[in-house]
Write a protein that holds these residues in place. Structure first.
Motif, PDB file in Angstrom:
ATOM      1  N   ARG A 145     -57.070  63.095 -94.811  1.00  0.00           N
ATOM      2  CA  ARG A 145     -57.860  64.476 -95.141  1.00  0.00           C
ATOM      3  C   ARG A 145     -56.618  65.513 -95.038  1.00  0.00           C
ATOM      4  NH1 ARG A 145     -60.517  67.396 -89.752  1.00  0.00           N
ATOM      5  NH2 ARG A 145     -58.759  67.286 -88.512  1.00  0.00           N
ATOM      6  N   ALA A 146     -56.653  66.488 -95.907  1.00  0.00           N
ATOM      7  CA  ALA A 146     -55.636  67.544 -96.043  1.00  0.00           C
ATOM      8  C   ALA A 146     -56.244  68.828 -96.672  1.00  0.00           C
ATOM      9  CB  ALA A 146     -54.412  67.152 -97.007  1.00  0.00           C
ATOM     10  N   LEU A 147     -55.556  70.095 -96.416  1.00  0.00           N
ATOM     11  CA  LEU A 147     -56.045  71.401 -96.995  1.00  0.00           C
ATOM     12  C   LEU A 147     -55.574  71.374 -98.349  1.00  0.00           C
ATOM     13  CD1 LEU A 147     -55.118  73.216 -93.640  1.00  0.00           C
ATOM     14  CD2 LEU A 147     -57.701  72.588 -94.445  1.00  0.00           C
ATOM     15  N   LEU A 186     -52.800  65.594 -99.620  1.00  0.00           N
ATOM     16  CA  LEU A 186     -53.203  64.169 -99.631  1.00  0.00           C
ATOM     17  C   LEU A 186     -52.405  63.031 -99.608  1.00  0.00           C
ATOM     18  CD1 LEU A 186     -56.825  64.717-101.522  1.00  0.00           C
ATOM     19  CD2 LEU A 186     -56.349  64.449 -98.929  1.00  0.00           C
ATOM     20  N   LYS A 187     -51.276  63.368-100.223  1.00  0.00           N
ATOM     21  CA  LYS A 187     -50.401  62.357-100.494  1.00  0.00           C
ATOM     22  C   LYS A 187     -49.570  61.808 -99.062  1.00  0.00           C
ATOM     23  CE  LYS A 187     -48.504  64.081-105.030  1.00  0.00           C
ATOM     24  NZ  LYS A 187     -47.277  64.757-105.588  1.00  0.00           N
ATOM     25  N   THR A 188     -49.505  62.649 -98.239  1.00  0.00           N
ATOM     26  CA  THR A 188     -48.783  62.466 -96.874  1.00  0.00           C
ATOM     27  C   THR A 188     -49.744  62.798 -95.817  1.00  0.00           C
ATOM     28  OG1 THR A 188     -47.966  64.782 -96.952  1.00  0.00           O
ATOM     29  CG2 THR A 188     -46.736  63.070 -98.003  1.00  0.00           C
ATOM     30  N   ALA A 189     -51.153  62.579 -96.123  1.00  0.00           N
ATOM     31  CA  ALA A 189     -52.083  62.998 -94.943  1.00  0.00           C
ATOM     32  C   ALA A 189     -52.273  61.849 -93.958  1.00  0.00           C
ATOM     33  CB  ALA A 189     -53.400  63.521 -95.629  1.00  0.00           C
ATOM     34  N   PRO A 190     -52.551  62.301 -92.627  1.00  0.00           N
ATOM     35  CA  PRO A 190     -53.030  61.255 -91.649  1.00  0.00           C
ATOM     36  C   PRO A 190     -54.084  60.686 -92.220  1.00  0.00           C
ATOM     37  CG  PRO A 190     -53.322  63.456 -90.826  1.00  0.00           C
ATOM     38  CD  PRO A 190     -52.584  63.751 -92.253  1.00  0.00           C
ATOM     39  N   SER A 191     -54.304  59.349 -91.858  1.00  0.00           N
ATOM     40  CA  SER A 191     -55.420  58.447 -92.369  1.00  0.00           C
ATOM     41  C   SER A 191     -55.980  57.770 -90.910  1.00  0.00           C
ATOM     42  CB  SER A 191     -55.023  57.799 -93.553  1.00  0.00           C
ATOM     43  OG  SER A 191     -54.516  56.574 -93.006  1.00  0.00           O
TER      44      SER A 191
END
Ligand SMILES: *[C@@H]1O[C@H](CO)[C@@H](O)[C@H](O)[C@H]1NC(C)=O
Ligand SMILES: *[C@@H]1O[C@H](CO)[C@@H](O)[C@H](O)[C@H]1NC(C)=O
Length: 324
Positions: free
Chosen positions: A57-59, A64-69
């Motif tokens: 998730r990302a704002l 989203l490319k570097t978002a935690p998962s």
């Protein structure tokens, strides 16, 4: 001259940081991409590995490319351990549901659409496995929503006794985890643009736009550059389980271009400002690809004369405005 171009480059990259995103959003591992925008302000991106569904998730879209998962589905059950594909998060009134495809590890004969029930938070709440949505071969399940009297339906790729992968529809029960009524086939790969290298219809993706209800489908063999998006359009009044209530585009509505091949298996999301985006995968392999080399891309969809206009897959160099 040099200084001017330096200043230009600097300001362009600042602009870029502040308000633009570029593709690909995920590469590699971008097959069957699904993004949704939640009321909590986050974009959620789902992806799969051999044996699991992962959420990020990302704002921002760029984020989203570097978002935690983290993994939100994984199982050792032999009927749904493996070949995990095409996950979707659907907000159903008061909670999230995770619809996904899984099967065994020996072959693809036991691929089924499955569902897990989530909570109010797509990120914090656990997903509890509920069951298979269908007891026949079924992949790429999604929820297609209609007002009364029709209500919600489940759409997926099926054989249903036919020779080639087709699009099936069935009414979704009020519990959101089971199907009621007969299975009905609303699209088969009959036209030549749906039969390149192998006849296939799969990846149904609901699109509500310009007051119409559409269903994008992915057509032809994924290991071919001809794998593309076609469009079914509901006539606005007929029972959606009847094929006569639908018309199909006369060809691909979105296809290979600019070095992106096999542009398909998409999903749609609506940003906070109302703009609708197409999330799809593609490959740089000119022969097409069905493997992990596929990357995920996001592009806006516009309206032309009341119908969705998907444009063409843009070069990676093209920056898109981050939605408000
Ligand atoms: C199923 O989804 C509908 C919205 O489509 C929602 O109103 C209802 O509460 C859901 N049912 C259950 C049992 O969660
Ligand atoms: C839509 O399709 C149904 C058949 O499924 C038909 O009875 C109805 O007349 C159609 N409506 C329109 C507006 O075309």
């Amino acid at each position: 001259m040099k200084l001017l171009s330096l200043i230009l480059t600097l300001s362009l990259s600042l602009l870029h940081l502040a308000s633009a995103y570029t593709n690909p959003i995920r590469n590699p591992g971008g097959a069957d991409p699904f993004i949704t925008k939640s009321g909590d302000g986050y974009y959620y991106l789902l992806s799969t590995e051999w044996d699991s569904v992962r959420i990020s998730r990302a704002l921002t879209i760029e984020g989203l490319k570097t978002a935690p998962s983290k993994v939100i589905y994984q199982s050792t059950a032999t009927n749904r351990c493996c070949n995990v594909w095409a996950p979707e998060l659907q907000w159903m009134g008061d909670r999230w549901y995770l619809y996904f495809t899984a099967g065994g590890d020996a072959n693809l004969d036991n691929q089924r659409a499955h569902v897990a029930r989530g909570g109010v938070s797509a990120w914090d709440d656990p997903y509890t496995y509920v069951g298979a949505m269908s007891n026949q071969w079924s992949i790429d399940g999604s929820v297609l929503r209609f007002n009364a009297p029709w209500g919600n339906h489940f759409v997926y790729s099926c054989f249903n006794g036919l020779q080639y992968q087709s699009i099936c529809i069935q009414k979704l029960a009020n519990d959101n985890v089971s199907l009621v009524g007969a299975v009905s086939v609303i699209s088969q790969p009959t036209a030549s643009w749906e039969r390149q290298q192998h006849p296939v219809n799969e990846g149904p993706a609901p699109l509500y736009m310009g007051g119409k209800t559409h269903l994008a489908i992915s057509a032809s063999y994924c290991w071919s550059p001809a794998y593309c998006l076609g469009l079914l359009t509901w006539n606005g009044s007929g029972n959606p389980v009847q094929v006569s209530s639908w018309t199909k585009s006369g060809g691909c509505v979105f296809k290979s271009a600019n070095g992106h091949y096999g542009t398909g298996h998409n999903s749609f999301f609506t940003a906070a400002d109302g703009q609708i985006y197409n999330t799809f995968h593609a490959t740089s392999n000119a022969a097409g690809a069905c493997d992990d080399n596929r990357y995920a891309m996001v592009q806006p969809v516009t309206l032309s004369n009341g119908n969705p206009n998907f444009g063409v897959p843009a070069p990676f160099s093209q920056a898109f405005t981050e939605p408000a």
